[in-house]
Scaffold this motif. Structure first.
Motif, mmCIF file in Angstrom:
data_model
loop_
_atom_site.group_PDB
_atom_site.id
_atom_site.type_symbol
_atom_site.label_atom_id
_atom_site.label_comp_id
_atom_site.label_asym_id
_atom_site.label_seq_id
_atom_site.Cartn_x
_atom_site.Cartn_y
_atom_site.Cartn_z
ATOM 1 N N GLN A 1 9.559 -12.698 -5.382
ATOM 2 C CA GLN A 1 9.072 -11.751 -4.657
ATOM 3 C C GLN A 1 9.729 -10.286 -4.956
ATOM 4 N N GLN A 2 11.009 -10.463 -4.794
ATOM 5 C CA GLN A 2 11.808 -8.971 -4.762
ATOM 6 C C GLN A 2 11.595 -8.597 -6.246
ATOM 7 N N GLU A 3 11.882 -9.371 -7.203
ATOM 8 C CA GLU A 3 11.534 -8.823 -8.625
ATOM 9 C C GLU A 3 10.253 -8.117 -8.912
ATOM 10 N N SER A 4 9.022 -8.970 -8.252
ATOM 11 C CA SER A 4 7.883 -8.338 -8.609
ATOM 12 C C SER A 4 7.874 -6.982 -7.795
ATOM 13 N N PHE A 5 8.108 -6.807 -6.553
ATOM 14 C CA PHE A 5 7.993 -5.591 -5.770
ATOM 15 C C PHE A 5 8.862 -4.486 -6.543
ATOM 16 N N LEU A 6 9.894 -4.640 -7.262
ATOM 17 C CA LEU A 6 10.704 -3.592 -7.797
ATOM 18 C C LEU A 6 10.116 -3.002 -8.934
ATOM 19 N N LYS A 7 8.945 -3.851 -9.463
ATOM 20 C CA LYS A 7 8.270 -3.133 -10.551
ATOM 21 C C LYS A 7 7.536 -2.095 -10.110
ATOM 22 N N GLU A 8 7.094 -1.943 -8.684
ATOM 23 C CA GLU A 8 6.373 -1.000 -8.230
ATOM 24 C C GLU A 8 7.211 0.422 -7.711
ATOM 25 N N LEU A 9 8.536 0.187 -7.840
ATOM 26 C CA LEU A 9 9.406 1.226 -7.359
ATOM 27 C C LEU A 9 9.868 1.922 -8.738
ATOM 28 N N PRO A 10 10.390 3.209 -8.575
ATOM 29 C CA PRO A 10 10.820 4.018 -9.868
ATOM 30 C C PRO A 10 12.234 3.275 -10.179
ATOM 31 N N LYS A 11 12.558 3.618 -11.471
ATOM 32 C CA LYS A 11 13.587 3.183 -12.222
ATOM 33 C C LYS A 11 14.965 3.669 -11.806
ATOM 34 N N ARG A 12 14.845 4.879 -11.045
ATOM 35 C CA ARG A 12 16.030 5.292 -10.404
ATOM 36 C C ARG A 12 16.511 4.896 -9.037
ATOM 37 N N GLN B 1 0.896 -1.056 -0.162
ATOM 38 C CA GLN B 1 0.029 -0.252 -0.172
ATOM 39 C C GLN B 1 0.841 1.293 0.061
ATOM 40 N N PHE B 2 2.036 1.094 0.547
ATOM 41 C CA PHE B 2 2.841 2.387 0.833
ATOM 42 C C PHE B 2 3.631 2.643 -0.430
ATOM 43 N N ALA B 3 3.984 1.466 -1.148
ATOM 44 C CA ALA B 3 4.934 1.628 -2.187
ATOM 45 C C ALA B 3 4.744 2.788 -3.437
ATOM 46 N N PRO B 4 3.307 2.611 -3.733
ATOM 47 C CA PRO B 4 2.815 3.787 -4.784
ATOM 48 C C PRO B 4 3.128 5.405 -4.219
ATOM 49 N N THR B 5 2.871 5.464 -2.997
ATOM 50 C CA THR B 5 3.227 6.994 -2.438
ATOM 51 C C THR B 5 4.595 7.072 -2.355
ATOM 52 N N LEU B 6 5.356 6.263 -1.862
ATOM 53 C CA LEU B 6 6.825 6.216 -2.052
ATOM 54 C C LEU B 6 7.468 6.643 -3.291
ATOM 55 N N SER B 7 6.845 5.763 -4.267
ATOM 56 C CA SER B 7 7.124 6.005 -5.719
ATOM 57 C C SER B 7 7.103 7.450 -6.248
#
Length: 257
Positions: free
Chosen positions: A119-130, A82-88
Motif C-alpha cells: 500500500q505504501q509503495e502504491s501511494f508513493l507513486k502519487e507523490l512527487p519524486k522529490r 483525493q488530497f494527494a494530487p493537490t498536495l503533489s
C-alpha cells in the motif's frame, strides 16, 4: 493569513515539541532543531532507486533552514487519495524548476500509516519524486504519529526550521489558498533568504560548512558597505583612491553570487 486557530500558544508536549503563535520571543530556549528530529534516522528519496539519506551531513543538507511538511496518510484512506494530487501539485509548483526559477525552501516527508508495504509503495507513486519518506519497517513512523497527536487523515503538519509547529494540519489551508500559503509560512518561519545562494549546487555539491549560508550573507553585507564607501568618496571628490578602489573591485569587490 495563517489559520491561527490551528496553532496553539507556547506549549511543550511530552516529546519536547513546541507550539507557538508567531513571535520567537515566546519560544522556550529548550526547543529542538529540525535536523535533530531525524538524526540517526534513514530518510528515503521517492525516486526510482529510492536512495537513502543516512548520514548527518545528508540530513543536515536536506533539512537545514527549510520548512518541513510531514504528510500523514494512508492508501486505504479515500480522503488521502483525493488530497494527494493537490498536495503533489502544490509541492511541484513551489520546488520544480519547470515552474519556478528557484526552488522554495520546502521539504515534503511522507509518514506512511499504511497497513502494508505494498500500500505504501502504491501511494508513493502519487507523490512527487522529490518527496522523502520513511521505510515501512521503520517504527519511527508510529512514533511521529503519536508525537504530533495525529487524529485524522490526511494531516499535513508544518514545521519551522527550529522544529516548532507552525500549523498542526495545513490540509484545508492548502486546499483553500494553494501555493499562496507558502509565503505566509515563509514569513512566519523567519527563514534565511537563500536567494544569494546556488540552490541545486549547494544541496548536491558544495558542502562548505554548516555555517556557510550565514558566512556568505556576512560577505554580501560587507560588499555592499564597500560599494557605499566608494560612492561616498567619489561624491566628496577625494583623490588618490582610484587605483586601490579599482583593484578591490577587480579582485572581489562584487558579490560572488
Amino acid at each position: 493569513m495563517i489559520n491561527e486557530s490551528s496553532v496553539r500558544l507556547t506549549e511543550v508536549n511530552t516529546y519536547g515539541l513546541i507550539y507557538r503563535a508567531g513571535s520567537s520571543n515566546n519560544t522556550p530556549s529548550s526547543r529542538c532543531i529540525m535536523v535533530d528530529l531525524f538524526l540517526d534516522r534513514v530518510l528515503m528519496k521517492n525516486n526510482k532507486d529510492q536512495d537513502e539519506l543516512d548520514t548527518e551531513r545528508e540530513i543536515v543538507m536536506r533539512l537545514q533552514n527549510r520548512i518541513l511538511m510531514l504528510f500523514f496518510a494512508s492508501a486505504a484512506c479515500e480522503s488521502c487519495q483525493q488530497f494527494a494530487p493537490t498536495l503533489s501539485d502544490f509541492f511541484k509548483r513551489l520546488t520544480d524548476e519547470s515552474y519556478v526559477d528557484r526552488s522554495a525552501q520546502l521539504v515534503l516527508l511522507y509518514i506512511s500509516l499504511d497497513e502494508s508495504e505494498e500500500q505504501q509503495e502504491s501511494f508513493l507513486k502519487e507523490l512527487p519524486k522529490r518527496c522523502l519518506f520513511l521505510a515501512y519497517e521503520d517504527p519511527y513512523r508510529r512514533e511521529l504519529e503519536a508525537m504530533f497527536n495525529v487524529e485524522e487523515l490526511p494531516t499535513v503538519v508544518v514545521l519551522r526550521p527550529d522544529c516548532s509547529i507552525l500549523i498542526e494540519n495545513a490540509v484545508e489551508e492548502i486546499l483553500d489558498l494553494g501555493t499562496d500559503c507558502y509565503r505566509n509560512w515563509q514569513e512566519a518561519s523567519e527563514l534565511i533568504d537563500r536567494s544569494f545562494m546556488i540552490s541545486d549546487d549547494f544541496e548536491q555539491k558544495s558542502m562548505r560548512s554548516f555555517t556557510d549560508p550565514v558566512r556568505r550573507l556576512k560577505y554580501k553585507v560587507e560588499d555592499e558597505r564597500k560599494k557605499k564607501k566608494k560612492e561616498k568618496k567619489k561624491h566628496r571628490g577625494w583623490g588618490g583612491g582610484g587605483d586601490d578602489d579599482a583593484e578591490v573591485e577587480k579582485e572581489g569587490g562584487g558579490a560572488p553570487f
